[in-house]
Design a protein around this motif. Sequence first.
Motif, PDB file in Angstrom:
ATOM      1  N   MET A   1     -14.387   1.064  -5.806  1.00 54.20           N
ATOM      2  CA  MET A   1     -13.847   1.178  -7.170  1.00 54.20           C
ATOM      3  C   MET A   1     -12.507   1.900  -7.129  1.00 54.20           C
ATOM      4  N   ILE A   2     -11.519   1.380  -7.889  1.00 52.70           N
ATOM      5  CA  ILE A   2     -10.198   1.982  -7.982  1.00 52.70           C
ATOM      6  C   ILE A   2     -10.092   2.701  -9.324  1.00 52.70           C
ATOM      7  N   GLU A   3      -9.583   3.917  -9.305  1.00 50.14           N
ATOM      8  CA  GLU A   3      -9.438   4.691 -10.538  1.00 50.14           C
ATOM      9  C   GLU A   3      -8.295   4.109 -11.366  1.00 50.14           C
ATOM     10  N   ILE A   4      -8.609   3.655 -12.576  1.00 56.64           N
ATOM     11  CA  ILE A   4      -7.621   3.044 -13.460  1.00 56.64           C
ATOM     12  C   ILE A   4      -7.511   3.877 -14.726  1.00 56.64           C
ATOM     13  N   ASP A   5      -6.297   4.181 -15.139  1.00 55.28           N
ATOM     14  CA  ASP A   5      -6.059   4.913 -16.375  1.00 55.28           C
ATOM     15  C   ASP A   5      -6.417   4.031 -17.569  1.00 55.28           C
ATOM     16  N   SER A   6      -7.105   4.591 -18.552  1.00 59.04           N
ATOM     17  CA  SER A   6      -7.553   3.811 -19.707  1.00 59.04           C
ATOM     18  C   SER A   6      -6.378   3.242 -20.494  1.00 59.04           C
ATOM     19  N   ARG A   7      -5.249   3.948 -20.507  1.00 57.63           N
ATOM     20  CA  ARG A   7      -4.071   3.436 -21.218  1.00 57.63           C
ATOM     21  C   ARG A   7      -3.488   2.227 -20.493  1.00 57.63           C
ATOM     22  N   ALA A   8      -3.471   2.270 -19.171  1.00 59.98           N
ATOM     23  CA  ALA A   8      -2.962   1.123 -18.401  1.00 59.98           C
ATOM     24  C   ALA A   8      -3.859  -0.086 -18.605  1.00 59.98           C
ATOM     25  N   PHE A   9      -5.166   0.149 -18.608  1.00 55.92           N
ATOM     26  CA  PHE A   9      -6.109  -0.945 -18.848  1.00 55.92           C
ATOM     27  C   PHE A   9      -5.898  -1.533 -20.244  1.00 55.92           C
ATOM     28  N   GLY A  10      -5.757  -0.662 -21.240  1.00 58.57           N
ATOM     29  CA  GLY A  10      -5.553  -1.125 -22.605  1.00 58.57           C
ATOM     30  C   GLY A  10      -4.294  -1.957 -22.761  1.00 58.57           C
ATOM     31  N   ASN A  11      -3.222  -1.545 -22.081  1.00 55.59           N
ATOM     32  CA  ASN A  11      -1.976  -2.310 -22.148  1.00 55.59           C
ATOM     33  C   ASN A  11      -2.145  -3.710 -21.584  1.00 55.59           C
ATOM     34  N   LYS A  12      -2.904  -3.813 -20.484  1.00 56.88           N
ATOM     35  CA  LYS A  12      -3.141  -5.130 -19.881  1.00 56.88           C
ATOM     36  C   LYS A  12      -3.930  -6.037 -20.819  1.00 56.88           C
ATOM     37  N   ILE A  13      -4.949  -5.464 -21.447  1.00 52.48           N
ATOM     38  CA  ILE A  13      -5.754  -6.225 -22.399  1.00 52.48           C
ATOM     39  C   ILE A  13      -4.899  -6.695 -23.579  1.00 52.48           C
ATOM     40  N   LYS A  14      -4.070  -5.772 -24.089  1.00 58.62           N
ATOM     41  CA  LYS A  14      -3.211  -6.112 -25.234  1.00 58.62           C
ATOM     42  C   LYS A  14      -2.200  -7.185 -24.861  1.00 58.62           C
ATOM     43  N   ASN A  15      -1.626  -7.117 -23.657  1.00 59.37           N
ATOM     44  CA  ASN A  15      -0.648  -8.115 -23.230  1.00 59.37           C
ATOM     45  C   ASN A  15      -1.268  -9.504 -23.145  1.00 59.37           C
ATOM     46  N   ILE A  16      -2.497  -9.576 -22.640  1.00 61.20           N
ATOM     47  CA  ILE A  16      -3.175 -10.872 -22.560  1.00 61.20           C
ATOM     48  C   ILE A  16      -3.432 -11.412 -23.963  1.00 61.20           C
ATOM     49  N   ARG A  17      -3.929 -10.559 -24.846  1.00 61.96           N
ATOM     50  CA  ARG A  17      -4.212 -10.992 -26.222  1.00 61.96           C
ATOM     51  C   ARG A  17      -2.949 -11.497 -26.910  1.00 61.96           C
ATOM     52  N   ASN A  18      -1.846 -10.759 -26.766  1.00 67.70           N
ATOM     53  CA  ASN A  18      -0.596 -11.173 -27.390  1.00 67.70           C
ATOM     54  C   ASN A  18      -0.062 -12.468 -26.791  1.00 67.70           C
ATOM     55  N   SER A  19      -0.243 -12.651 -25.477  1.00 68.71           N
ATOM     56  CA  SER A  19       0.249 -13.871 -24.827  1.00 68.71           C
ATOM     57  C   SER A  19      -0.491 -15.109 -25.310  1.00 68.71           C
ATOM     58  N   LYS A  20      -1.744 -14.903 -25.750  1.00 73.83           N
ATOM     59  CA  LYS A  20      -2.539 -16.015 -26.260  1.00 73.83           C
ATOM     60  C   LYS A  20      -2.453 -16.133 -27.784  1.00 73.83           C
ATOM     61  N   HIS A  21      -1.693 -15.225 -28.399  1.00 67.88           N
ATOM     62  CA  HIS A  21      -1.500 -15.219 -29.860  1.00 67.88           C
ATOM     63  C   HIS A  21      -2.824 -15.062 -30.602  1.00 67.88           C
ATOM     64  N   PHE A  22      -3.737 -14.252 -30.045  1.00 70.86           N
ATOM     65  CA  PHE A  22      -5.000 -13.964 -30.697  1.00 70.86           C
ATOM     66  C   PHE A  22      -4.857 -12.698 -31.546  1.00 70.86           C
ATOM     67  N   SER A  23      -5.416 -12.711 -32.739  1.00 71.05           N
ATOM     68  CA  SER A  23      -5.482 -11.489 -33.542  1.00 71.05           C
ATOM     69  C   SER A  23      -6.685 -10.664 -33.094  1.00 71.05           C
ATOM     70  N   LEU A  24      -6.749  -9.423 -33.545  1.00 74.01           N
ATOM     71  CA  LEU A  24      -7.916  -8.587 -33.221  1.00 74.01           C
ATOM     72  C   LEU A  24      -9.194  -9.205 -33.780  1.00 74.01           C
ATOM     73  N   ARG A  25      -9.101  -9.805 -34.944  1.00 74.12           N
ATOM     74  CA  ARG A  25     -10.281 -10.446 -35.533  1.00 74.12           C
ATOM     75  C   ARG A  25     -10.720 -11.644 -34.694  1.00 74.12           C
ATOM     76  N   GLN A  26      -9.753 -12.404 -34.174  1.00 72.62           N
ATOM     77  CA  GLN A  26     -10.100 -13.560 -33.353  1.00 72.62           C
ATOM     78  C   GLN A  26     -10.829 -13.149 -32.076  1.00 72.62           C
ATOM     79  N   VAL A  27     -10.268 -12.185 -31.351  1.00 70.72           N
ATOM     80  CA  VAL A  27     -10.925 -11.793 -30.101  1.00 70.72           C
ATOM     81  C   VAL A  27     -12.282 -11.169 -30.383  1.00 70.72           C
ATOM     82  N   SER A  28     -12.421 -10.496 -31.521  1.00 70.04           N
ATOM     83  CA  SER A  28     -13.720  -9.946 -31.892  1.00 70.04           C
ATOM     84  C   SER A  28     -14.740 -11.056 -32.105  1.00 70.04           C
TER      85      SER A  28
END
Length: 223
Positions: A1-28
């Motif tokens: 297991m590699i130690e990952i900062d929660s903020r770095a992880f969150g940024n990656k998740i947000k970038n993927i969501r934005n690249s797919k043009h999904f809203s928070l409601r859609q991904v939910s």
Amino acid sequence: MIEIDSRAFGNKIKNIRNSKHFSLRQVSNQSKDETGVAISPSYWSLVERGKRNIPKPQTLKRIAKGLRVDESDVFRMAGLEAPTEATNLTRITSSEMVSVPIIGEIACGEPITAIENVSGHMLLPNNLVKGGDYFILKCIGKSMEPTIMNDSNVLVRAQPDVENGQIAAVLLDDDTTATLKRIKKTKNSVILMPDNPDFEPIVLNEDKPGRIIGVVKMEMKMF
């Protein structure tokens, strides 16, 4: 297991969501697991902003489903080893499986599961299809996105009526066209509501008849 900062992880998740043009409601809506449990938009937002620790594996799986990406990609972003097929599967014997028909084109006047309508079968665990007759129906079109995606397959429990707000399989026209819509009942009609705001509702009444053939239980993954 590699130690990952929660903020770095969150940024990656947000970038993927934005690249797919999904809203928070859609991904939910897209993150529901087999039991119908989804990630709330508010919790998803906190994860993206690094305000929550790296989610547990079960939540990571729902994040992957919400983003429409492989689970292994999300696990790697979280610094975890991706679950292998062997760890995800439970051995199921043939006696615990039920053959469920897959409905293709619907023959006029025939019962929904008549041989004329069946294009194949899928084996499912007994516990998924208890207490009724079930069939699998392919969703054609985008009217129920993001809840049900175009070309996906849904498990339907055969029944002639559903509750307000449930998604139903409905036969239209000459009993050869099936559609999936959310049901809204009024005094004199039944309104078939799309989840996609780009589509118009369909009103069923004496002039435009239709009949409910089942309630959608879950979206299926076809292998």
